[in-house]
Design a protein around this motif. Structure first.
Motif, PDB file in Angstrom:
ATOM      1  N   LEU A   1       0.826  -1.212   0.000  1.00  0.00           N
ATOM      2  CA  LEU A   1       0.000   0.000   0.000  1.00  0.00           C
ATOM      3  C   LEU A   1       0.861   1.264   0.000  1.00  0.00           C
ATOM      4  CD1 LEU A   1      -2.770  -1.193   2.469  1.00  0.00           C
ATOM      5  CD2 LEU A   1      -3.009  -0.833  -0.013  1.00  0.00           C
ATOM      6  N   LYS A   2       1.999   1.224   0.683  1.00  0.00           N
ATOM      7  CA  LYS A   2       2.918   2.369   0.650  1.00  0.00           C
ATOM      8  C   LYS A   2       3.496   2.545  -0.750  1.00  0.00           C
ATOM      9  CE  LYS A   2       5.663   3.273   4.101  1.00  0.00           C
ATOM     10  NZ  LYS A   2       6.645   3.172   5.202  1.00  0.00           N
ATOM     11  N   ALA A   3       3.818   1.434  -1.403  1.00  0.00           N
ATOM     12  CA  ALA A   3       4.306   1.514  -2.787  1.00  0.00           C
ATOM     13  C   ALA A   3       3.209   2.054  -3.703  1.00  0.00           C
ATOM     14  CB  ALA A   3       4.773   0.137  -3.266  1.00  0.00           C
ATOM     15  N   LYS A   4       1.966   1.630  -3.458  1.00  0.00           N
ATOM     16  CA  LYS A   4       0.847   2.147  -4.251  1.00  0.00           C
ATOM     17  C   LYS A   4       0.748   3.654  -4.086  1.00  0.00           C
ATOM     18  CE  LYS A   4      -3.470   1.968  -2.824  1.00  0.00           C
ATOM     19  NZ  LYS A   4      -4.800   2.500  -2.811  1.00  0.00           N
ATOM     20  N   ALA A   5       0.830   4.144  -2.860  1.00  0.00           N
ATOM     21  CA  ALA A   5       0.752   5.583  -2.611  1.00  0.00           C
ATOM     22  C   ALA A   5       1.885   6.315  -3.336  1.00  0.00           C
ATOM     23  CB  ALA A   5       0.802   5.867  -1.110  1.00  0.00           C
ATOM     24  N   GLU A   6       3.082   5.751  -3.303  1.00  0.00           N
ATOM     25  CA  GLU A   6       4.203   6.364  -4.013  1.00  0.00           C
ATOM     26  C   GLU A   6       3.932   6.407  -5.515  1.00  0.00           C
ATOM     27  OE1 GLU A   6       8.941   5.715  -4.984  1.00  0.00           O
ATOM     28  OE2 GLU A   6       8.026   4.507  -3.408  1.00  0.00           O
ATOM     29  N   GLY A   7       3.397   5.306  -6.047  1.00  0.00           N
ATOM     30  CA  GLY A   7       3.068   5.257  -7.470  1.00  0.00           C
ATOM     31  C   GLY A   7       2.015   6.272  -7.856  1.00  0.00           C
ATOM     32  N   LEU A   8       1.023   6.467  -6.983  1.00  0.00           N
ATOM     33  CA  LEU A   8      -0.029   7.446  -7.255  1.00  0.00           C
ATOM     34  C   LEU A   8       0.527   8.868  -7.246  1.00  0.00           C
ATOM     35  CD1 LEU A   8      -2.916   5.995  -5.043  1.00  0.00           C
ATOM     36  CD2 LEU A   8      -2.689   5.824  -7.528  1.00  0.00           C
ATOM     37  N   VAL A   9       1.324   9.184  -6.233  1.00  0.00           N
ATOM     38  CA  VAL A   9       1.856  10.543  -6.083  1.00  0.00           C
ATOM     39  C   VAL A   9       2.848  10.876  -7.200  1.00  0.00           C
ATOM     40  CG1 VAL A   9       3.281  12.026  -4.614  1.00  0.00           C
ATOM     41  CG2 VAL A   9       1.426  10.678  -3.610  1.00  0.00           C
ATOM     42  N   THR A  10       3.701   9.925  -7.556  1.00  0.00           N
ATOM     43  CA  THR A  10       4.722  10.176  -8.575  1.00  0.00           C
ATOM     44  C   THR A  10       4.242   9.852  -9.986  1.00  0.00           C
ATOM     45  OG1 THR A  10       5.693   7.962  -8.341  1.00  0.00           O
ATOM     46  CG2 THR A  10       6.582   9.724  -6.926  1.00  0.00           C
ATOM     47  N   LYS A  11       3.009   9.363 -10.092  1.00  0.00           N
ATOM     48  CA  LYS A  11       2.439   8.960 -11.394  1.00  0.00           C
ATOM     49  C   LYS A  11       3.347   7.953 -12.090  1.00  0.00           C
ATOM     50  CE  LYS A  11      -0.319  13.068 -12.069  1.00  0.00           C
ATOM     51  NZ  LYS A  11      -1.061  13.800 -13.072  1.00  0.00           N
ATOM     52  N   SER A  12       3.785   6.965 -11.312  1.00  0.00           N
ATOM     53  CA  SER A  12       4.719   5.961 -11.817  1.00  0.00           C
ATOM     54  C   SER A  12       3.979   4.731 -12.332  1.00  0.00           C
ATOM     55  CB  SER A  12       5.700   5.547 -10.717  1.00  0.00           C
ATOM     56  OG  SER A  12       6.481   4.453 -11.156  1.00  0.00           O
ATOM     57  N   SER A  13       3.913   4.606 -13.646  1.00  0.00           N
ATOM     58  CA  SER A  13       3.296   3.410 -14.222  1.00  0.00           C
ATOM     59  C   SER A  13       4.144   2.179 -13.906  1.00  0.00           C
ATOM     60  CB  SER A  13       3.083   3.570 -15.729  1.00  0.00           C
ATOM     61  OG  SER A  13       4.310   3.809 -16.378  1.00  0.00           O
ATOM     62  N   LYS A  14       5.445   2.369 -13.728  1.00  0.00           N
ATOM     63  CA  LYS A  14       6.327   1.250 -13.378  1.00  0.00           C
ATOM     64  C   LYS A  14       5.942   0.664 -12.024  1.00  0.00           C
ATOM     65  CE  LYS A  14      11.262   0.139 -12.797  1.00  0.00           C
ATOM     66  NZ  LYS A  14      11.183  -0.618 -11.582  1.00  0.00           N
ATOM     67  N   ILE A  15       5.812   1.523 -11.019  1.00  0.00           N
ATOM     68  CA  ILE A  15       5.438   1.040  -9.685  1.00  0.00           C
ATOM     69  C   ILE A  15       4.059   0.397  -9.718  1.00  0.00           C
ATOM     70  CG2 ILE A  15       4.818   1.737  -7.327  1.00  0.00           C
ATOM     71  CD1 ILE A  15       7.021   3.890  -7.521  1.00  0.00           C
ATOM     72  N   LEU A  16       3.088   1.076 -10.313  1.00  0.00           N
ATOM     73  CA  LEU A  16       1.721   0.550 -10.331  1.00  0.00           C
ATOM     74  C   LEU A  16       1.633  -0.760 -11.106  1.00  0.00           C
ATOM     75  CD1 LEU A  16      -0.223   3.909 -10.664  1.00  0.00           C
ATOM     76  CD2 LEU A  16       0.073   2.499  -8.609  1.00  0.00           C
ATOM     77  N   SER A  17       2.420  -0.907 -12.163  1.00  0.00           N
ATOM     78  CA  SER A  17       2.450  -2.169 -12.911  1.00  0.00           C
ATOM     79  C   SER A  17       3.073  -3.288 -12.086  1.00  0.00           C
ATOM     80  CB  SER A  17       3.229  -2.004 -14.215  1.00  0.00           C
ATOM     81  OG  SER A  17       2.558  -1.130 -15.083  1.00  0.00           O
ATOM     82  N   GLU A  18       4.104  -2.954 -11.314  1.00  0.00           N
ATOM     83  CA  GLU A  18       4.781  -3.965 -10.497  1.00  0.00           C
ATOM     84  C   GLU A  18       3.908  -4.498  -9.374  1.00  0.00           C
ATOM     85  OE1 GLU A  18       8.333  -1.961  -9.220  1.00  0.00           O
ATOM     86  OE2 GLU A  18       9.381  -2.386 -11.105  1.00  0.00           O
ATOM     87  N   ILE A  19       3.060  -3.656  -8.791  1.00  0.00           N
ATOM     88  CA  ILE A  19       2.286  -4.109  -7.627  1.00  0.00           C
ATOM     89  C   ILE A  19       0.912  -4.666  -7.995  1.00  0.00           C
ATOM     90  CG2 ILE A  19       3.466  -2.526  -6.058  1.00  0.00           C
ATOM     91  CD1 ILE A  19       0.766  -0.888  -6.068  1.00  0.00           C
ATOM     92  N   THR A  20       0.448  -4.441  -9.230  1.00  0.00           N
ATOM     93  CA  THR A  20      -0.871  -4.929  -9.626  1.00  0.00           C
ATOM     94  C   THR A  20      -0.760  -6.229 -10.404  1.00  0.00           C
ATOM     95  OG1 THR A  20      -0.823  -3.505 -11.588  1.00  0.00           O
ATOM     96  CG2 THR A  20      -2.035  -2.681  -9.664  1.00  0.00           C
ATOM     97  N   ASP A  21      -1.744  -7.073 -10.219  1.00  0.00           N
ATOM     98  CA  ASP A  21      -1.858  -8.343 -10.929  1.00  0.00           C
ATOM     99  C   ASP A  21      -2.352  -8.074 -12.351  1.00  0.00           C
ATOM    100  OD1 ASP A  21      -2.031 -11.411 -10.189  1.00  0.00           O
ATOM    101  OD2 ASP A  21      -3.749 -10.966 -11.500  1.00  0.00           O
ATOM    102  N   PRO A  22      -1.966  -8.885 -13.327  1.00  0.00           N
ATOM    103  CA  PRO A  22      -2.478  -8.687 -14.689  1.00  0.00           C
ATOM    104  C   PRO A  22      -4.008  -8.705 -14.780  1.00  0.00           C
ATOM    105  CG  PRO A  22      -0.616 -10.184 -14.727  1.00  0.00           C
ATOM    106  CD  PRO A  22      -0.946  -9.934 -13.270  1.00  0.00           C
ATOM    107  N   ALA A  23      -4.676  -9.407 -13.877  1.00  0.00           N
ATOM    108  CA  ALA A  23      -6.145  -9.486 -13.894  1.00  0.00           C
ATOM    109  C   ALA A  23      -6.799  -8.416 -13.014  1.00  0.00           C
ATOM    110  CB  ALA A  23      -6.593 -10.871 -13.442  1.00  0.00           C
ATOM    111  N   PHE A  24      -6.031  -7.424 -12.591  1.00  0.00           N
ATOM    112  CA  PHE A  24      -6.497  -6.372 -11.687  1.00  0.00           C
ATOM    113  C   PHE A  24      -7.792  -5.716 -12.170  1.00  0.00           C
ATOM    114  CE2 PHE A  24      -6.506  -1.802 -10.648  1.00  0.00           C
ATOM    115  CZ  PHE A  24      -6.452  -1.848  -9.266  1.00  0.00           C
ATOM    116  N   VAL A  25      -8.684  -5.434 -11.206  1.00  0.00           N
ATOM    117  CA  VAL A  25      -9.918  -4.692 -11.472  1.00  0.00           C
ATOM    118  C   VAL A  25     -10.167  -3.759 -10.292  1.00  0.00           C
ATOM    119  CG1 VAL A  25     -11.445  -6.473 -10.503  1.00  0.00           C
ATOM    120  CG2 VAL A  25     -12.317  -4.855 -12.202  1.00  0.00           C
ATOM    121  N   TYR A  26     -10.717  -2.577 -10.597  1.00  0.00           N
ATOM    122  CA  TYR A  26     -10.935  -1.560  -9.572  1.00  0.00           C
ATOM    123  C   TYR A  26     -12.294  -0.909  -9.777  1.00  0.00           C
ATOM    124  CZ  TYR A  26     -10.010   2.584  -6.712  1.00  0.00           C
ATOM    125  OH  TYR A  26     -10.065   3.570  -5.765  1.00  0.00           O
ATOM    126  N   VAL A  27     -12.996  -0.668  -8.667  1.00  0.00           N
ATOM    127  CA  VAL A  27     -14.254   0.073  -8.703  1.00  0.00           C
ATOM    128  C   VAL A  27     -14.028   1.364  -7.921  1.00  0.00           C
ATOM    129  CG1 VAL A  27     -16.694   0.089  -8.095  1.00  0.00           C
ATOM    130  CG2 VAL A  27     -15.614  -2.039  -8.865  1.00  0.00           C
TER     131      VAL A  27
END
Length: 127
Positions: free
Chosen positions: A11-37
């Motif tokens: 979750l801390k990595a997610k927050a960093e990815g959100l703040v820095t707009k890092s597609s690399k971080i968000l891609s690393e922590i999310t599963d290929p089948a990820f879904v969000y509401v």
């Protein structure tokens, strides 16, 4: 390290990815089948979620803070619930929001991957 500590690290990595707009971080922590509401009721899959956050030019996250994290470990997956305190920045505007959030994580050989999330606005607490 406990499962709660491990999930908190994701979750801390997610927050960093959100703040820095890092597609690399968000891609690393999310599963290929990820879904969000989203809190607005939009269902998005992994790439649309990442693009929405990382390619936005008219808004961004200043921070995301996790509070009241509770994790239930099911072995190969875990469910986390929490309060999120987000600060959004738009030109000439700062907006603070608090959300209730539930995230599902899948255990892999590399660690925990975020597979699903839902965020909603909490009901006001009666006075």
């Amino acid at each position: 390290m406990s499962v709660t500590d491990e999930i908190h690290a994701v979750l801390k990595a997610k927050a960093e990815g959100l703040v820095t707009k890092s597609s690399k971080i968000l891609s690393e922590i999310t599963d290929p089948a990820f879904v969000y509401v989203s809190s607005g009721g939009r269902r998005v899959e992994r790439q649309a979620y990442i693009d929405r956050v990382c390619k936005a030019t008219d808004w961004g996250f200043a921070h995301q803070l996790v509070e009241n994290l509770q994790v239930v470990d099911f072995g190969s997956f875990a469910v986390a619930t929490m309060n999120l305190h987000d600060r959004f920045v738009r030109p000439g505007e700062i907006a603070d929001r608090t959300y209730l959030s539930m995230c599902v994580f899948r255990k892999t050989d590399e660690g925990w991957h975020w597979v699903a999330g839902q965020t909603m606005t909490p009901e006001p607490i009666p006075s």
